[in-house]
Write an enzyme that holds these catalytic residues in place. Structure first.
Site, PDB file in Angstrom:
ATOM      1  N   ASP A 237       0.754  -1.161   0.053  1.00  0.00           N
ATOM      2  CA  ASP A 237      -0.015   0.154  -0.031  1.00  0.00           C
ATOM      3  C   ASP A 237       0.711   1.272  -0.267  1.00  0.00           C
ATOM      4  O   ASP A 237       0.506   2.284  -0.608  1.00  0.00           O
ATOM      5  CB  ASP A 237      -1.011   0.053   1.073  1.00  0.00           C
ATOM      6  CG  ASP A 237      -2.258   0.764   0.790  1.00  0.00           C
ATOM      7  OD1 ASP A 237      -2.730   0.663  -0.146  1.00  0.00           O
ATOM      8  OD2 ASP A 237      -2.711   1.490   1.387  1.00  0.00           O
TER       9      ASP A 237
ATOM     10  N   GLU B  49      -9.568  -2.963  -6.348  1.00  0.00           N
ATOM     11  CA  GLU B  49      -9.793  -3.011  -4.980  1.00  0.00           C
ATOM     12  C   GLU B  49      -9.603  -4.459  -4.487  1.00  0.00           C
ATOM     13  O   GLU B  49      -8.808  -4.923  -3.773  1.00  0.00           O
ATOM     14  CB  GLU B  49     -10.649  -2.283  -4.271  1.00  0.00           C
ATOM     15  CG  GLU B  49     -10.287  -0.616  -4.583  1.00  0.00           C
ATOM     16  CD  GLU B  49      -9.204   0.047  -3.624  1.00  0.00           C
ATOM     17  OE1 GLU B  49      -8.984  -0.793  -2.467  1.00  0.00           O
ATOM     18  OE2 GLU B  49      -8.627   0.716  -3.999  1.00  0.00           O
TER      19      GLU B  49
ATOM     20  N   GLU C 220     -10.959   6.258  -2.253  1.00  0.00           N
ATOM     21  CA  GLU C 220     -10.977   6.644  -0.881  1.00  0.00           C
ATOM     22  C   GLU C 220     -12.280   5.924  -0.173  1.00  0.00           C
ATOM     23  O   GLU C 220     -12.072   5.709   1.001  1.00  0.00           O
ATOM     24  CB  GLU C 220     -11.010   8.376  -0.907  1.00  0.00           C
ATOM     25  CG  GLU C 220      -9.920   9.067  -1.372  1.00  0.00           C
ATOM     26  CD  GLU C 220      -8.834   8.958  -0.804  1.00  0.00           C
ATOM     27  OE1 GLU C 220      -8.196   8.030  -0.313  1.00  0.00           O
ATOM     28  OE2 GLU C 220      -8.161  10.058  -0.302  1.00  0.00           O
TER      29      GLU C 220
ATOM     30  N   GLU D  75       0.058  10.636   5.322  1.00  0.00           N
ATOM     31  CA  GLU D  75      -0.133   9.303   5.286  1.00  0.00           C
ATOM     32  C   GLU D  75       1.379   8.634   4.766  1.00  0.00           C
ATOM     33  O   GLU D  75       1.460   7.489   5.444  1.00  0.00           O
ATOM     34  CB  GLU D  75      -1.146   9.100   4.117  1.00  0.00           C
ATOM     35  CG  GLU D  75      -1.702   7.637   4.379  1.00  0.00           C
ATOM     36  CD  GLU D  75      -2.955   7.570   3.373  1.00  0.00           C
ATOM     37  OE1 GLU D  75      -3.920   8.217   3.656  1.00  0.00           O
ATOM     38  OE2 GLU D  75      -3.071   7.135   2.394  1.00  0.00           O
TER      39      GLU D  75
END
Ligand code: HMH
Length: 222
Positions: free
Chosen positions: A47, A211, A141, A89
């Site tokens: 990620d 995803e 998101e 992040e």
């Protein structure tokens, strides 16, 4: 009675695929407390690579918002908030990786990740309309928001050491930010041509598939 928005129609129509992305076995395993920590570490490293590729994509959405909408609605500021959050992040990923002993410099992107990053790059093209790119951004998101919020519900058994990760995307203010993105998208779709609406819906489906593949990869299923 409030009018049914385009995103509402899509989420109803594609509920099955959407739930597949937000209630994936990887997320369920966090929520049930039986996550394999090596799967979590895989996700973390992959990620980090994804988020680095996500930054130029979000910057391109920002540019399109500036150029493409009259921006009486403050789209640019909402998206700028997203860029700022990504800065934070990236620092968080570095800190978290250190904590878990994950060496970020030696992570090799896996196939599902490469394909997802390539998809993001294709959306950077100026040929891709603001509305289409914004739909992808909102979906990307929101899937994380819903997935990780699910791990924080009262009856969840999320391990304490993973709570901070879940908080990162599952918190309420990230939820509000996702709602702002959804409002942007619905406002754009309201005035979009049929052609753009069709492309935007196809883009949403591609995001959902990517995803699911991303979670599968983390879960060691590819
Ligand atoms: C794969 N999707 C993936 N990674 C993320 N960090 C997000 C969405 C949300 O930013």
């Amino acid at each position: 009675q409030a009018k049914i928005t385009v995103t509402e129609t899509w989420l109803r129509k594609h509920r099955h695929l959407y739930d597949g992305a937000t209630r994936h076995p990887f997320i369920r395993s966090i929520r049930d407390g039986n996550i394999d920590i090596s799967a979590f570490k895989t996700w973390l490293g992959q990620d980090y690579i994804f988020v680095r590729a996500f930054v130029p994509f979000v910057a391109s959405v920002l540019t399109k918002a500036y150029k493409g909408s009259d921006d009486a609605n403050g789209d640019v500021e909402v998206i700028l908030g997203g860029v700022a959050a990504l800065h934070d992040e990236i620092s968080w990923f570095k800190k978290e990786a250190f904590k878990w002993g994950v060496q970020l410099s030696s992570i090799v992107p896996q196939k599902a990740n490469q394909e997802y990053c390539r998809f993001l790059e294709s959306l950077i093209s100026p040929e891709v309309e603001y509305t289409v790119a914004a739909v992808a951004f909102w979906a990307i998101e929101t899937i994380y928001q819903e997935s990780f919020a699910h791990c924080l519900e009262d009856d969840s058994k999320t391990p304490p050491e993973l709570k901070e990760t879940c908080q990162r995307w599952g918190n309420e203010s990230f939820g509000e930010y996702c709602n702002s993105l959804r409002n942007i998208v619905d406002r754009q779709l309201e005035k979009a041509s049929d052609d753009v609406i069709t492309k935007a819906e196809a883009t949403l489906l591609r995001v959902l598939e990517h995803e699911v593949d991303f979670w599968n990869m983390s879960h060691g299923r590819t």
